[in-house]
Write a protein that holds these residues in place. Sequence first.
Motif, mmCIF file in Angstrom:
data_model
loop_
_atom_site.group_PDB
_atom_site.id
_atom_site.type_symbol
_atom_site.label_atom_id
_atom_site.label_comp_id
_atom_site.label_asym_id
_atom_site.label_seq_id
_atom_site.Cartn_x
_atom_site.Cartn_y
_atom_site.Cartn_z
ATOM 1 N N ALA A 254 0.827 -1.205 0.000
ATOM 2 C CA ALA A 254 0.000 0.000 0.000
ATOM 3 C C ALA A 254 0.859 1.252 0.000
ATOM 4 N N ASP A 255 1.985 1.203 0.729
ATOM 5 C CA ASP A 255 2.877 2.362 0.771
ATOM 6 C C ASP A 255 3.510 2.635 -0.579
ATOM 7 N N ASP B 250 -10.796 -7.327 3.420
ATOM 8 C CA ASP B 250 -10.436 -6.103 4.132
ATOM 9 C C ASP B 250 -8.992 -5.684 3.882
ATOM 10 N N GLN B 251 -8.071 -6.678 3.829
ATOM 11 C CA GLN B 251 -6.671 -6.314 3.685
ATOM 12 C C GLN B 251 -6.359 -5.783 2.287
ATOM 13 N N VAL B 252 -7.273 -6.031 1.323
ATOM 14 C CA VAL B 252 -7.050 -5.552 -0.035
ATOM 15 C C VAL B 252 -7.715 -4.197 -0.265
ATOM 16 N N VAL B 253 -8.722 -3.882 0.525
ATOM 17 C CA VAL B 253 -9.456 -2.630 0.335
ATOM 18 C C VAL B 253 -8.517 -1.430 0.428
ATOM 19 N N LYS B 254 -7.605 -1.459 1.395
ATOM 20 C CA LYS B 254 -6.676 -0.333 1.545
ATOM 21 C C LYS B 254 -5.765 -0.203 0.335
ATOM 22 N N TYR B 255 -5.319 -1.346 -0.210
ATOM 23 C CA TYR B 255 -4.517 -1.296 -1.424
ATOM 24 C C TYR B 255 -5.326 -0.689 -2.569
ATOM 25 N N THR C 270 -8.029 1.268 -2.564
ATOM 26 C CA THR C 270 -8.350 2.699 -2.443
ATOM 27 C C THR C 270 -7.119 3.568 -2.646
ATOM 28 N N ALA C 271 -5.939 3.032 -2.360
ATOM 29 C CA ALA C 271 -4.714 3.777 -2.649
ATOM 30 C C ALA C 271 -4.389 3.715 -4.134
ATOM 31 N N PHE C 272 -4.667 2.576 -4.761
ATOM 32 C CA PHE C 272 -4.391 2.409 -6.189
ATOM 33 C C PHE C 272 -5.338 3.265 -7.030
ATOM 34 N N ALA C 273 -6.600 3.343 -6.608
ATOM 35 C CA ALA C 273 -7.616 4.128 -7.320
ATOM 36 C C ALA C 273 -8.163 5.185 -6.375
ATOM 37 N N PRO C 274 -7.444 6.284 -6.167
ATOM 38 C CA PRO C 274 -7.863 7.291 -5.181
ATOM 39 C C PRO C 274 -9.176 7.973 -5.564
ATOM 40 N N ASN C 275 -9.918 8.347 -4.520
ATOM 41 C CA ASN C 275 -11.184 9.069 -4.697
ATOM 42 C C ASN C 275 -12.169 8.313 -5.588
ATOM 43 N N ALA C 276 -12.146 7.016 -5.483
ATOM 44 C CA ALA C 276 -12.993 6.196 -6.359
ATOM 45 C C ALA C 276 -14.403 6.066 -5.810
#
Length: 516
Positions: free
Chosen positions: A10-11, A291-296, A298-304
Amino acid sequence: MSAPTGGSLADRVSKPNPSAEPFQPKSGTSWADEVASPADEEPPSIDSLKIGQDTDSPAIPQTDGAAGENGGSSLHEPDYQVEIKLADMQADPNNPLYSAKSFEELGLHENILKGVMSMNFRNPSKVQEKTLPLLLMNPPSNLIGQSQSGTGKTAAFVLNILARLDLSTEQLQKTPQALVLAPSRELARQIVDVVQVMGKFVPGLVVEAGVPQDAAQRTRKIEASVVVGTPGTVMDLIRKRNMDARGMKILVLDEADNMLDQQGLGDQCIRVKGMLPKNIQIVLFSATFPDQVVKYATAFAPNANQMTLRHEDLTVEGIKQIYLDCANDQAKYDALVRFYGLLTIGSSIIFVKTRETAQNIERRMTAEGHKVASLTGGYEGTQRDAIIDSFRTGNAKVLITTNVLARGIDVQSVSMVVNYDVPDKFLGRGQYVADPQTYLHRIGRTGRFGRVGVAVTFISTREDWEKLMEIQKYFGTEMTQVATDDWDVLEETVTKIIKSSRAGTNFKGANMSRAS
């Protein structure tokens, strides 16, 4: 410059490193092929993953399938609820995004509408009602969509792609403007089929697959408006300047949860994104988003904008599930051979754990005069294509495979799935546990879109039985045990179910909604 080694996936989403070396599966294995786990490798289960951890455990591709004329299935509309979450909280409440009740409402060009109608899509599915207005609005916005197979997700992102292409000149027709990334060559090829069928009335449309090629074709230039490929191959095409990515408008990740959750594929997707224009529209679709993929995501596709289905809609009801208790491995094989007549009523898939098992079964059954084929990640790409195409057309009716195809194939004629090995996952220290998700996706290869199917699981040890009972408990379903010495009853039961399926009869509860 070498690739950074620190930080979570995610980082690293916002810090792509295009110069990093491409990921290579260990020992030359396919990432999607389940092989025997070496003693010194202990990949964690998907359920135990935490944000920031990576895993080498195999991912499993999935697909909605190509159009009927290409060997796939037509759209089935199950009963489920669609929830939409708008990322833009400042949206004008007096001008809400609407639900499209017809394709004509979307303002699509008549040539695109012709393609839609040619696929027998008369009205948008519930998923398309909600997602297409979001996808097609201007300026373009990102979308994260969780959607099962058969709900029309592939058609949704393909329609968005076709609507946004500029094909007004010959040069633009050869300029890549939309990129779809998929986790396997089989899924990529199916999506290419969908784009070609839906866009067959669009003048100047050129579609190419960016999948691993034979050595002689690896230096070819990609000159197409739409490219569908696997992350590693697409990354190499851009880095070697065999594909110009400067004109890209749309990036789609199909099976986004599998790709973003895998160490190699996730890094490749991030690097590909870093090679594309910054203002590109990003669309992520998947059957599930843990859940562990949601953060990835939302970071990959911001403001989606986000579209989800209720989790309760994932079920295995509607497929007749039986299991056979065999005395040992030889008894398992003997039972499989006796099943051959049932396997060839329609088309059948036999799932095994390892490549070696697939090859051994194929060799033995072929030597005994049975016509079967096997497909694993160990085959070259062109061989895999030929085997899949033969299976789709019905020339090969029985396919033995590993999890490489657990989600990667959609053939309407498949009436039976055999779990020769109970699906499990390796936790480490020699411990294997039941894998309900793999079971779900395996048996989802049959009973497609409301048709009736049969799933047969072989067990030969107490450990097998315990795993199967855990899967039964997980889904709250019922599996019927059939004695191996009761072949007359077994054959009568299975034949009746398969023949009713081929006649188009739906049993009660057959319209199942699944993640695959």
